[in-house]
Design an enzyme around this catalytic site. Structure first.
Site, PDB file in Angstrom:
ATOM      1  N   LYS B  82       0.618  -1.288   0.073  1.00 25.53           N
ATOM      2  CA  LYS B  82      -0.081   0.103  -0.083  1.00 25.53           C
ATOM      3  C   LYS B  82       0.950   1.424  -0.055  1.00 25.53           C
ATOM      4  CE  LYS B  82      -3.870   1.695   2.704  1.00 25.53           C
ATOM      5  NZ  LYS B  82      -4.923   1.418   3.965  1.00 25.53           N
ATOM      6  N   SER B 157      -9.338   0.491   2.844  1.00 23.27           N
ATOM      7  CA  SER B 157      -8.674   1.348   1.934  1.00 23.27           C
ATOM      8  C   SER B 157      -7.541   0.669   1.371  1.00 23.27           C
ATOM      9  CB  SER B 157      -8.071   2.556   2.641  1.00 23.27           C
ATOM     10  OG  SER B 157      -7.129   2.148   3.768  1.00 23.27           O
ATOM     11  N   SER B 181      -9.763  -1.712   7.192  1.00 28.86           N
ATOM     12  CA  SER B 181      -9.195  -1.344   5.753  1.00 28.86           C
ATOM     13  C   SER B 181      -8.129  -2.622   5.281  1.00 28.86           C
ATOM     14  CB  SER B 181      -8.288   0.098   5.874  1.00 28.86           C
ATOM     15  OG  SER B 181      -9.072   1.097   5.878  1.00 28.86           O
TER      16      SER B 181
END
Lengths: 65, 471
Positions: B82, B157, B181
Protein backbone atom coordinates in the site's frame (compact mmCIF):
# COMPACT_ATOMS: atom_id res chain seq x y z
CA UNK A 1 -32.25 14.01 24.82
CA UNK A 2 -29.51 16.12 23.31
CA UNK A 3 -30.14 19.06 21.04
CA UNK A 4 -29.09 18.67 17.41
CA UNK A 5 -26.10 20.57 16.12
CA UNK A 6 -27.38 23.02 13.55
CA UNK A 7 -25.71 23.67 10.19
CA UNK A 8 -25.00 27.21 11.38
CA UNK A 9 -23.18 25.95 14.49
CA UNK A 10 -21.26 23.27 12.58
CA UNK A 11 -20.30 25.77 9.89
CA UNK A 12 -19.14 28.27 12.51
CA UNK A 13 -17.01 25.60 14.24
CA UNK A 14 -15.41 24.60 10.97
CA UNK A 15 -14.80 28.20 9.91
CA UNK A 16 -13.32 29.03 13.33
CA UNK A 17 -10.65 26.43 12.56
CA UNK A 18 -9.73 28.10 9.29
CA UNK A 19 -11.59 25.87 6.86
CA UNK A 20 -14.29 27.36 4.67
CA UNK A 21 -17.48 25.29 4.63
CA UNK A 22 -20.16 25.41 1.96
CA UNK A 23 -23.83 25.43 2.97
CA UNK A 24 -24.02 21.78 1.89
CA UNK A 25 -20.91 20.72 3.80
CA UNK A 26 -22.03 22.57 6.93
CA UNK A 27 -25.34 20.72 6.76
CA UNK A 28 -23.50 17.41 6.36
CA UNK A 29 -21.15 18.24 9.25
CA UNK A 30 -24.18 18.99 11.43
CA UNK A 31 -25.90 15.73 10.52
CA UNK A 32 -22.72 13.78 11.21
CA UNK A 33 -21.99 15.35 14.58
CA UNK A 34 -25.61 15.08 15.73
CA UNK A 35 -25.76 11.40 14.77
CA UNK A 36 -22.54 10.29 16.46
CA UNK A 37 -23.10 12.39 19.57
CA UNK A 38 -26.60 10.99 19.89
CA UNK A 39 -25.46 7.40 19.47
CA UNK A 40 -22.68 7.74 22.04
CA UNK A 41 -24.55 9.88 24.59
CA UNK A 42 -25.78 7.02 26.75
CA UNK A 43 -22.34 5.45 27.04
CA UNK A 44 -20.73 8.79 27.81
CA UNK A 45 -23.29 9.42 30.56
CA UNK A 46 -22.20 6.22 32.29
CA UNK A 47 -18.49 7.05 32.36
CA UNK A 48 -16.99 7.27 35.83
CA UNK A 49 -15.67 10.68 36.85
CA UNK A 50 -12.14 9.30 37.22
CA UNK A 51 -12.02 7.43 33.90
CA UNK A 52 -9.20 8.59 31.65
CA UNK A 53 -7.89 7.61 28.20
CA UNK A 54 -4.84 5.80 29.60
CA UNK A 55 -7.24 3.22 31.06
CA UNK A 56 -7.39 1.77 27.57
CA UNK A 57 -3.73 0.81 27.36
CA UNK A 58 -3.95 -0.76 30.80
CA UNK A 59 -7.01 -2.75 29.71
CA UNK A 60 -5.24 -4.04 26.60
CA UNK A 61 -2.41 -5.44 28.71
CA UNK A 62 -4.71 -6.70 31.46
CA UNK A 63 -6.76 -8.86 29.09
CA UNK A 64 -3.86 -10.35 27.14
CA UNK A 65 -3.66 -14.13 27.58
CA UNK B 1 8.74 -24.66 -12.50
CA UNK B 2 6.89 -22.61 -15.09
CA UNK B 3 5.43 -19.18 -14.40
CA UNK B 4 1.93 -20.50 -13.66
CA UNK B 5 3.29 -22.98 -11.11
CA UNK B 6 5.40 -20.28 -9.44
CA UNK B 7 2.50 -17.87 -9.23
CA UNK B 8 0.18 -20.50 -7.79
CA UNK B 9 2.41 -20.89 -4.74
CA UNK B 10 1.51 -19.13 -1.53
CA UNK B 11 3.94 -16.72 0.09
CA UNK B 12 5.14 -19.46 2.45
CA UNK B 13 5.31 -21.89 -0.48
CA UNK B 14 7.39 -19.67 -2.72
CA UNK B 15 9.69 -18.75 0.18
CA UNK B 16 10.34 -22.46 0.72
CA UNK B 17 10.85 -23.07 -3.01
CA UNK B 18 13.41 -20.26 -3.23
CA UNK B 19 15.15 -21.37 -0.04
CA UNK B 20 15.38 -24.94 -1.36
CA UNK B 21 16.58 -23.54 -4.71
CA UNK B 22 13.76 -25.19 -6.63
CA UNK B 23 13.19 -21.78 -8.20
CA UNK B 24 15.38 -18.69 -8.26
CA UNK B 25 14.45 -15.30 -6.86
CA UNK B 26 15.01 -13.84 -10.32
CA UNK B 27 12.65 -16.30 -12.00
CA UNK B 28 10.05 -15.65 -9.29
CA UNK B 29 10.41 -11.91 -9.71
CA UNK B 30 10.16 -12.14 -13.49
CA UNK B 31 6.97 -14.18 -13.23
CA UNK B 32 5.50 -11.78 -10.68
CA UNK B 33 6.37 -8.69 -12.70
CA UNK B 34 4.85 -10.21 -15.84
CA UNK B 35 1.69 -11.06 -13.92
CA UNK B 36 1.49 -7.59 -12.35
CA UNK B 37 1.87 -5.91 -15.73
CA UNK B 38 -0.69 -8.25 -17.29
CA UNK B 39 -3.43 -7.61 -14.71
CA UNK B 40 -2.77 -3.89 -14.22
CA UNK B 41 -4.94 -2.69 -17.13
CA UNK B 42 -7.90 -4.63 -15.72
CA UNK B 43 -7.45 -3.97 -12.00
CA UNK B 44 -5.51 -0.71 -11.60
CA UNK B 45 -3.91 -2.27 -8.53
CA UNK B 46 -0.45 -0.74 -8.85
CA UNK B 47 0.57 2.89 -8.62
CA UNK B 48 4.20 2.11 -9.50
CA UNK B 49 6.15 -0.97 -10.53
CA UNK B 50 9.92 -0.79 -10.03
CA UNK B 51 10.89 -3.65 -12.35
CA UNK B 52 14.60 -2.99 -12.82
CA UNK B 53 15.28 -2.26 -9.16
CA UNK B 54 13.38 -5.39 -8.16
CA UNK B 55 15.24 -7.58 -10.64
CA UNK B 56 18.58 -6.19 -9.39
CA UNK B 57 17.51 -7.02 -5.84
CA UNK B 58 16.44 -10.53 -6.90
CA UNK B 59 19.84 -11.15 -8.52
CA UNK B 60 21.53 -10.16 -5.26
CA UNK B 61 19.19 -12.47 -3.35
CA UNK B 62 20.18 -15.38 -5.58
CA UNK B 63 23.87 -14.56 -5.13
CA UNK B 64 23.43 -14.48 -1.36
CA UNK B 65 21.71 -17.84 -1.39
CA UNK B 66 24.37 -19.33 -3.65
CA UNK B 67 27.02 -18.45 -1.06
CA UNK B 68 24.89 -19.86 1.73
CA UNK B 69 23.46 -16.64 3.14
CA UNK B 70 19.72 -16.85 3.83
CA UNK B 71 18.50 -13.36 4.75
CA UNK B 72 15.38 -14.56 6.49
CA UNK B 73 12.12 -16.47 6.11
CA UNK B 74 10.97 -14.31 3.17
CA UNK B 75 14.23 -14.50 1.21
CA UNK B 76 13.58 -13.39 -2.36
CA UNK B 77 9.76 -13.17 -2.10
CA UNK B 78 8.31 -10.40 -4.30
CA UNK B 79 5.85 -8.04 -2.65
CA UNK B 80 4.19 -4.72 -3.31
CA UNK B 81 2.69 -2.59 -0.57
CA UNK B 82 0.00 0.00 0.00
CA UNK B 83 1.47 3.33 -1.03
CA UNK B 84 1.60 4.82 2.44
CA UNK B 85 4.70 3.08 3.82
CA UNK B 86 7.70 5.37 3.74
CA UNK B 87 10.87 4.42 1.91
CA UNK B 88 13.67 6.89 2.67
CA UNK B 89 13.95 9.56 -0.01
CA UNK B 90 10.83 8.41 -1.85
CA UNK B 91 7.48 10.18 -1.70
CA UNK B 92 4.49 7.93 -1.01
CA UNK B 93 1.32 9.10 -2.71
CA UNK B 94 -1.09 8.31 0.16
CA UNK B 95 -3.45 7.58 -2.72
CA UNK B 96 -3.86 11.29 -3.44
CA UNK B 97 -2.12 14.60 -4.05
CA UNK B 98 -0.91 15.29 -0.52
CA UNK B 99 1.74 12.60 -0.29
CA UNK B 100 3.77 13.24 -3.45
CA UNK B 101 5.14 16.51 -2.04
CA UNK B 102 6.69 14.76 0.98
CA UNK B 103 9.79 12.62 0.36
CA UNK B 104 10.19 10.29 3.32
CA UNK B 105 12.94 11.12 5.83
CA UNK B 106 13.30 7.47 6.83
CA UNK B 107 12.00 4.01 5.97
CA UNK B 108 8.96 2.57 7.72
CA UNK B 109 9.74 0.01 10.40
CA UNK B 110 7.36 -2.45 8.71
CA UNK B 111 9.31 -2.19 5.44
CA UNK B 112 12.65 -2.47 7.25
CA UNK B 113 11.46 -5.67 8.93
CA UNK B 114 10.25 -7.19 5.68
CA UNK B 115 13.55 -6.19 4.05
CA UNK B 116 15.43 -7.88 6.90
CA UNK B 117 13.32 -11.00 6.44
CA UNK B 118 14.46 -11.08 2.81
CA UNK B 119 11.34 -9.85 1.00
CA UNK B 120 11.83 -7.75 -2.13
CA UNK B 121 9.48 -4.82 -2.73
CA UNK B 122 8.76 -4.40 -6.43
CA UNK B 123 6.10 -1.71 -6.39
CA UNK B 124 3.46 0.28 -4.58
CA UNK B 125 -0.26 -0.33 -4.58
CA UNK B 126 -3.37 1.72 -5.12
CA UNK B 127 -5.30 2.70 -2.02
CA UNK B 128 -8.16 4.91 -0.93
CA UNK B 129 -7.09 8.54 -0.72
CA UNK B 130 -5.32 9.08 2.61
CA UNK B 131 -6.62 5.62 3.65
CA UNK B 132 -9.93 7.36 4.33
CA UNK B 133 -12.39 5.31 2.29
CA UNK B 134 -13.70 1.75 2.63
CA UNK B 135 -14.73 0.96 -0.95
CA UNK B 136 -11.63 1.20 -3.16
CA UNK B 137 -12.73 4.24 -5.14
CA UNK B 138 -9.95 6.67 -6.02
CA UNK B 139 -10.62 9.77 -8.10
CA UNK B 140 -6.91 10.70 -8.32
CA UNK B 141 -5.44 7.48 -9.68
CA UNK B 142 -8.53 5.65 -10.86
CA UNK B 143 -10.72 3.20 -9.01
CA UNK B 144 -9.17 -0.10 -8.00
CA UNK B 145 -11.03 -3.11 -9.39
CA UNK B 146 -11.84 -6.50 -7.92
CA UNK B 147 -9.89 -9.42 -9.38
CA UNK B 148 -13.00 -11.62 -9.21
CA UNK B 149 -14.99 -9.20 -11.34
CA UNK B 150 -13.59 -5.79 -12.28
CA UNK B 151 -17.05 -4.22 -12.15
CA UNK B 152 -17.13 -4.76 -8.38
CA UNK B 153 -15.44 -2.86 -5.56
CA UNK B 154 -12.31 -4.16 -3.89
CA UNK B 155 -13.09 -2.69 -0.52
CA UNK B 156 -10.68 -0.28 1.06
CA UNK B 157 -8.70 1.40 2.05
CA UNK B 158 -6.06 -1.26 1.21
CA UNK B 159 -7.71 -1.77 -2.16
CA UNK B 160 -4.64 -2.55 -4.25
CA UNK B 161 -3.34 -4.89 -1.56
CA UNK B 162 -6.51 -6.98 -1.67
CA UNK B 163 -6.88 -7.24 -5.41
CA UNK B 164 -3.16 -7.68 -6.22
CA UNK B 165 -2.86 -10.58 -3.80
CA UNK B 166 -6.08 -12.14 -5.11
CA UNK B 167 -4.81 -11.78 -8.70
CA UNK B 168 -1.56 -13.61 -7.88
CA UNK B 169 0.28 -10.38 -8.71
CA UNK B 170 1.91 -10.08 -5.26
CA UNK B 171 2.55 -12.85 -2.76
CA UNK B 172 1.51 -10.59 0.10
CA UNK B 173 1.02 -6.90 0.74
CA UNK B 174 0.99 -4.54 3.66
CA UNK B 175 -2.33 -2.94 4.41
CA UNK B 176 -3.42 -0.73 7.26
CA UNK B 177 -6.60 -0.98 9.31
CA UNK B 178 -8.12 1.99 11.11
CA UNK B 179 -11.79 1.11 10.63
CA UNK B 180 -11.63 -2.10 8.60
CA UNK B 181 -9.13 -1.34 5.85
CA UNK B 182 -7.40 -4.73 5.94
CA UNK B 183 -10.44 -6.89 6.67
CA UNK B 184 -12.74 -5.27 4.09
CA UNK B 185 -10.50 -5.76 1.01
CA UNK B 186 -9.52 -9.20 2.30
CA UNK B 187 -13.21 -10.12 2.45
CA UNK B 188 -14.27 -8.55 -0.85
CA UNK B 189 -11.24 -9.92 -2.73
CA UNK B 190 -11.17 -13.39 -1.17
CA UNK B 191 -7.80 -13.29 0.56
CA UNK B 192 -6.68 -13.51 4.18
CA UNK B 193 -5.80 -10.46 6.25
CA UNK B 194 -5.02 -9.78 9.86
CA UNK B 195 -5.55 -6.58 11.79
CA UNK B 196 -3.24 -7.09 14.75
CA UNK B 197 -3.84 -5.83 18.27
CA UNK B 198 -3.27 -2.09 18.54
CA UNK B 199 0.47 -1.75 19.27
CA UNK B 200 1.47 -5.25 18.14
CA UNK B 201 3.09 -3.91 14.93
CA UNK B 202 4.97 -0.61 14.78
CA UNK B 203 3.28 2.25 12.94
CA UNK B 204 6.56 4.17 12.52
CA UNK B 205 6.86 5.39 8.95
CA UNK B 206 3.29 4.50 8.06
CA UNK B 207 1.10 7.41 6.99
CA UNK B 208 -1.12 8.19 9.98
CA UNK B 209 -4.87 8.57 9.74
CA UNK B 210 -5.94 8.17 13.36
CA UNK B 211 -3.02 7.61 15.69
CA UNK B 212 -5.03 5.91 18.43
CA UNK B 213 -6.71 3.49 16.02
CA UNK B 214 -4.20 2.83 13.20
CA UNK B 215 -2.84 -0.70 12.86
CA UNK B 216 -0.41 -2.19 10.36
CA UNK B 217 -0.85 -5.71 9.04
CA UNK B 218 -0.58 -8.04 6.06
CA UNK B 219 -2.95 -9.34 3.42
CA UNK B 220 -1.92 -12.64 1.87
CA UNK B 221 -3.36 -15.69 0.15
CA UNK B 222 -3.47 -17.89 3.21
CA UNK B 223 -3.64 -17.62 6.97
CA UNK B 224 -0.26 -19.35 7.11
CA UNK B 225 1.13 -16.50 5.02
CA UNK B 226 -0.37 -13.99 7.45
CA UNK B 227 1.38 -15.78 10.32
CA UNK B 228 4.67 -15.70 8.44
CA UNK B 229 4.34 -11.97 7.73
CA UNK B 230 3.13 -11.08 11.21
CA UNK B 231 6.08 -12.89 12.75
CA UNK B 232 8.38 -10.68 10.71
CA UNK B 233 6.48 -7.48 11.49
CA UNK B 234 5.54 -7.67 15.17
CA UNK B 235 7.52 -6.47 18.12
CA UNK B 236 8.80 -3.50 20.06
CA UNK B 237 10.08 -0.45 18.23
CA UNK B 238 11.74 2.57 19.79
CA UNK B 239 10.36 4.65 16.92
CA UNK B 240 6.74 3.96 17.86
CA UNK B 241 5.82 4.84 21.44
CA UNK B 242 2.80 2.52 21.43
CA UNK B 243 4.59 -0.51 19.95
CA UNK B 244 4.23 -3.22 22.56
CA UNK B 245 7.36 -4.70 24.09
CA UNK B 246 5.82 -8.06 25.02
CA UNK B 247 7.38 -11.12 23.47
CA UNK B 248 6.24 -12.06 19.97
CA UNK B 249 4.91 -15.63 19.90
CA UNK B 250 6.15 -18.07 17.28
CA UNK B 251 3.08 -17.66 15.11
CA UNK B 252 4.19 -20.27 12.59
CA UNK B 253 4.74 -22.93 15.24
CA UNK B 254 1.42 -22.08 16.86
CA UNK B 255 -0.50 -22.72 13.66
CA UNK B 256 -0.36 -26.37 14.63
CA UNK B 257 -2.19 -25.76 17.92
CA UNK B 258 -5.28 -27.95 18.14
CA UNK B 259 -8.56 -26.16 17.61
CA UNK B 260 -10.59 -28.98 19.14
CA UNK B 261 -12.03 -27.63 22.34
CA UNK B 262 -11.88 -23.98 21.31
CA UNK B 263 -15.11 -22.16 22.05
CA UNK B 264 -16.34 -19.91 19.25
CA UNK B 265 -18.96 -17.27 19.94
CA UNK B 266 -21.69 -16.31 17.51
CA UNK B 267 -22.98 -12.85 18.45
CA UNK B 268 -26.67 -12.49 19.22
CA UNK B 269 -26.64 -8.73 18.65
CA UNK B 270 -25.29 -6.15 16.25
CA UNK B 271 -23.37 -8.23 13.68
CA UNK B 272 -26.46 -9.86 12.19
CA UNK B 273 -28.73 -6.79 12.28
CA UNK B 274 -29.95 -6.48 8.70
CA UNK B 275 -27.57 -9.17 7.51
CA UNK B 276 -28.50 -10.55 4.10
CA UNK B 277 -29.64 -14.19 4.34
CA UNK B 278 -27.00 -15.40 1.88
CA UNK B 279 -24.23 -13.90 4.03
CA UNK B 280 -25.74 -15.33 7.21
CA UNK B 281 -25.96 -18.77 5.59
CA UNK B 282 -22.25 -18.66 4.66
CA UNK B 283 -21.41 -17.65 8.23
CA UNK B 284 -23.43 -20.58 9.58
CA UNK B 285 -21.70 -22.94 7.16
CA UNK B 286 -18.29 -21.73 8.33
CA UNK B 287 -19.34 -22.26 11.95
CA UNK B 288 -20.49 -25.75 11.06
CA UNK B 289 -17.09 -26.43 9.53
CA UNK B 290 -15.44 -25.23 12.75
CA UNK B 291 -17.67 -27.60 14.71
CA UNK B 292 -16.49 -30.41 12.49
CA UNK B 293 -12.93 -29.47 13.43
CA UNK B 294 -13.82 -29.99 17.07
CA UNK B 295 -14.59 -26.45 18.14
CA UNK B 296 -17.67 -25.70 20.20
CA UNK B 297 -19.99 -22.94 18.99
CA UNK B 298 -22.15 -20.97 21.41
CA UNK B 299 -24.22 -17.83 21.09
CA UNK B 300 -23.05 -14.81 23.09
CA UNK B 301 -24.59 -11.49 24.08
CA UNK B 302 -22.62 -8.39 23.25
CA UNK B 303 -22.30 -5.12 25.13
CA UNK B 304 -23.27 -1.80 23.53
CA UNK B 305 -21.54 -1.97 20.14
CA UNK B 306 -23.72 0.80 18.70
CA UNK B 307 -22.28 3.43 21.01
CA UNK B 308 -18.77 2.09 20.53
CA UNK B 309 -19.14 2.43 16.78
CA UNK B 310 -20.18 6.06 17.24
CA UNK B 311 -17.27 6.75 19.59
CA UNK B 312 -14.84 5.12 17.15
CA UNK B 313 -16.21 7.30 14.37
CA UNK B 314 -15.66 10.43 16.46
CA UNK B 315 -12.08 9.46 17.26
CA UNK B 316 -11.13 8.69 13.67
CA UNK B 317 -12.83 11.80 12.31
CA UNK B 318 -11.38 14.18 14.89
CA UNK B 319 -7.85 12.78 14.65
CA UNK B 320 -7.90 12.73 10.85
CA UNK B 321 -9.16 16.31 10.79
CA UNK B 322 -6.39 17.39 13.16
CA UNK B 323 -3.68 15.59 11.16
CA UNK B 324 -4.91 17.04 7.88
CA UNK B 325 -5.86 20.46 9.31
CA UNK B 326 -3.00 22.44 7.78
CA UNK B 327 -3.60 21.00 4.32
CA UNK B 328 -7.37 21.40 4.65
CA UNK B 329 -6.76 25.10 5.26
CA UNK B 330 -4.08 25.63 2.61
CA UNK B 331 -4.66 22.96 -0.06
CA UNK B 332 -8.34 21.99 0.07
CA UNK B 333 -8.42 21.61 -3.71
CA UNK B 334 -5.90 18.76 -3.46
CA UNK B 335 -8.46 16.46 -1.81
CA UNK B 336 -11.33 14.72 -3.56
CA UNK B 337 -14.72 16.11 -2.62
CA UNK B 338 -15.54 12.96 -0.66
CA UNK B 339 -12.41 12.93 1.49
CA UNK B 340 -12.47 16.70 1.99
CA UNK B 341 -16.07 16.46 3.22
CA UNK B 342 -15.24 13.64 5.63
CA UNK B 343 -12.19 15.43 7.00
CA UNK B 344 -14.19 18.64 7.43
CA UNK B 345 -16.82 16.76 9.44
CA UNK B 346 -14.16 15.86 11.97
CA UNK B 347 -13.74 19.55 12.75
CA UNK B 348 -17.32 19.58 14.04
CA UNK B 349 -16.67 16.94 16.73
CA UNK B 350 -16.60 18.73 20.11
CA UNK B 351 -13.34 18.29 22.04
CA UNK B 352 -15.06 16.94 25.14
CA UNK B 353 -16.85 14.31 23.08
CA UNK B 354 -13.59 13.24 21.45
CA UNK B 355 -12.05 12.86 24.90
CA UNK B 356 -15.11 11.00 26.19
CA UNK B 357 -14.69 8.61 23.25
CA UNK B 358 -11.11 7.94 24.33
CA UNK B 359 -12.21 7.57 27.99
CA UNK B 360 -14.78 5.02 26.89
CA UNK B 361 -12.27 2.68 25.24
CA UNK B 362 -10.86 1.09 28.38
CA UNK B 363 -14.33 0.66 29.85
CA UNK B 364 -15.54 -0.88 26.60
CA UNK B 365 -12.63 -3.29 26.35
CA UNK B 366 -13.15 -4.38 29.96
CA UNK B 367 -16.84 -5.00 29.27
CA UNK B 368 -16.15 -6.83 26.01
CA UNK B 369 -13.58 -9.15 27.58
CA UNK B 370 -15.75 -9.73 30.64
CA UNK B 371 -18.95 -10.49 28.72
CA UNK B 372 -17.49 -12.26 25.68
CA UNK B 373 -14.06 -13.70 26.43
CA UNK B 374 -15.12 -15.11 29.76
CA UNK B 375 -17.36 -17.42 27.73
CA UNK B 376 -15.58 -17.92 24.40
CA UNK B 377 -12.08 -17.94 22.95
CA UNK B 378 -12.95 -16.36 19.62
CA UNK B 379 -15.83 -14.22 18.37
CA UNK B 380 -16.96 -15.15 14.85
CA UNK B 381 -18.84 -12.66 12.67
CA UNK B 382 -19.30 -11.45 9.10
CA UNK B 383 -16.98 -8.72 7.83
CA UNK B 384 -19.84 -7.06 6.01
CA UNK B 385 -23.54 -7.87 6.18
CA UNK B 386 -24.26 -7.52 2.46
CA UNK B 387 -22.98 -8.78 -0.88
CA UNK B 388 -20.24 -7.00 -2.78
CA UNK B 389 -21.64 -3.96 -4.57
CA UNK B 390 -20.41 -2.71 -7.94
CA UNK B 391 -18.14 0.29 -8.36
CA UNK B 392 -20.91 2.13 -10.17
CA UNK B 393 -23.48 1.50 -7.43
CA UNK B 394 -21.17 2.99 -4.82
CA UNK B 395 -19.69 5.89 -6.81
CA UNK B 396 -21.51 8.64 -4.91
CA UNK B 397 -20.98 12.34 -4.32
CA UNK B 398 -20.85 13.69 -0.75
CA UNK B 399 -24.29 13.67 0.83
CA UNK B 400 -26.57 11.62 3.04
CA UNK B 401 -26.56 8.64 0.68
CA UNK B 402 -22.76 8.43 0.70
CA UNK B 403 -22.61 8.86 4.49
CA UNK B 404 -25.07 6.00 4.92
CA UNK B 405 -23.08 3.78 2.56
CA UNK B 406 -19.76 4.40 4.31
CA UNK B 407 -21.32 3.76 7.71
CA UNK B 408 -22.85 0.52 6.43
CA UNK B 409 -19.57 -0.75 4.95
CA UNK B 410 -17.54 -0.22 8.13
CA UNK B 411 -20.25 -1.02 10.68
CA UNK B 412 -18.97 -4.50 11.51
CA UNK B 413 -15.25 -3.74 11.40
CA UNK B 414 -14.93 -0.38 13.17
CA UNK B 415 -15.74 -1.67 16.69
CA UNK B 416 -12.73 -3.98 16.43
CA UNK B 417 -10.53 -0.94 16.00
CA UNK B 418 -12.20 0.84 18.90
CA UNK B 419 -11.52 -2.16 21.13
CA UNK B 420 -8.06 -2.66 19.59
CA UNK B 421 -8.43 -6.43 19.60
CA UNK B 422 -6.92 -8.60 16.85
CA UNK B 423 -9.19 -9.58 13.98
CA UNK B 424 -8.51 -12.05 11.18
CA UNK B 425 -10.47 -12.01 7.93
CA UNK B 426 -10.76 -15.37 6.18
CA UNK B 427 -12.81 -16.27 3.14
CA UNK B 428 -15.94 -18.20 4.08
CA UNK B 429 -17.18 -18.96 0.59
CA UNK B 430 -18.67 -17.33 -2.48
CA UNK B 431 -21.95 -15.57 -3.06
CA UNK B 432 -24.29 -16.75 -5.79
CA UNK B 433 -22.89 -13.88 -7.86
CA UNK B 434 -19.48 -15.55 -7.63
CA UNK B 435 -17.92 -12.98 -5.34
CA UNK B 436 -15.91 -13.93 -2.23
CA UNK B 437 -17.45 -13.47 1.22
CA UNK B 438 -15.30 -13.16 4.33
CA UNK B 439 -15.73 -13.93 7.99
CA UNK B 440 -13.83 -12.24 10.78
CA UNK B 441 -12.46 -13.86 13.92
CA UNK B 442 -11.89 -11.51 16.85
CA UNK B 443 -9.72 -12.47 19.80
CA UNK B 444 -8.37 -11.31 23.13
CA UNK B 445 -5.75 -8.56 23.02
CA UNK B 446 -2.41 -9.94 21.77
CA UNK B 447 -3.93 -13.36 21.09
CA UNK B 448 -3.35 -13.35 17.34
CA UNK B 449 -1.99 -16.90 17.66
CA UNK B 450 -5.40 -18.40 18.48
CA UNK B 451 -7.05 -16.66 15.54
CA UNK B 452 -4.31 -17.78 13.18
CA UNK B 453 -4.51 -21.38 14.41
CA UNK B 454 -8.28 -21.48 13.91
CA UNK B 455 -8.10 -19.77 10.51
CA UNK B 456 -5.34 -22.13 9.39
CA UNK B 457 -7.30 -25.19 10.48
CA UNK B 458 -10.37 -23.83 8.68
CA UNK B 459 -8.36 -23.39 5.47
CA UNK B 460 -7.06 -26.92 5.90
CA UNK B 461 -10.65 -28.13 5.77
CA UNK B 462 -11.83 -25.88 2.93
CA UNK B 463 -10.51 -24.85 -0.47
CA UNK B 464 -11.91 -21.33 -0.96
CA UNK B 465 -8.49 -19.78 -0.41
CA UNK B 466 -6.89 -21.87 -3.13
CA UNK B 467 -9.26 -20.75 -5.90
CA UNK B 468 -7.88 -18.14 -8.29
CA UNK B 469 -10.00 -15.46 -9.94
CA UNK B 470 -10.78 -16.00 -13.63
CA UNK B 471 -8.64 -13.16 -14.98
Amino acid sequence: MIAPITPELAGALVAAQGVTPTPESAAADARFATLVLGNAAKAFAQLAFEEEPSGYTAALRKHAP
Amino acid sequence: MNDAQILELSCAGVATAIRERRVSAVKTMEATLARAQAVQPKLNAFLRIDAELALDAARLADKDLARGHLRGPLHGVPMAHKDMYYRKGVASSYGGKIGPSRPAPSTATALERLDSAGAIQFGVLNMAECAFGPTGHNTHYGHCRNAWNPAYITGGSSSGSGTAVAARASYAALGSDTGGSIRLPASFCGVSGIKPTYGRVSRAGAMPLSFTMDTVGPLARTVEDCALLLAALAGADARDPVAEAREVPDYMAQLARPVAGLVIGKPRQYFYDGCEPEIAALMDASLEKSRALGAKVVEVDLPDFESWNAAATMIISAEAAALHGNWLRTRPQDYSSQVRARLEAGLAVPAASYIDSLRLRGVALDAFCREVFSKVDVLHAPVVAFQTPTIAETDLNPGPELSALLAKVTRLTRPGNFLGVPALSVQAGFSKAGMPVGMQLLGRPFDEATLLALGHAYQGATDFHSKAPPL
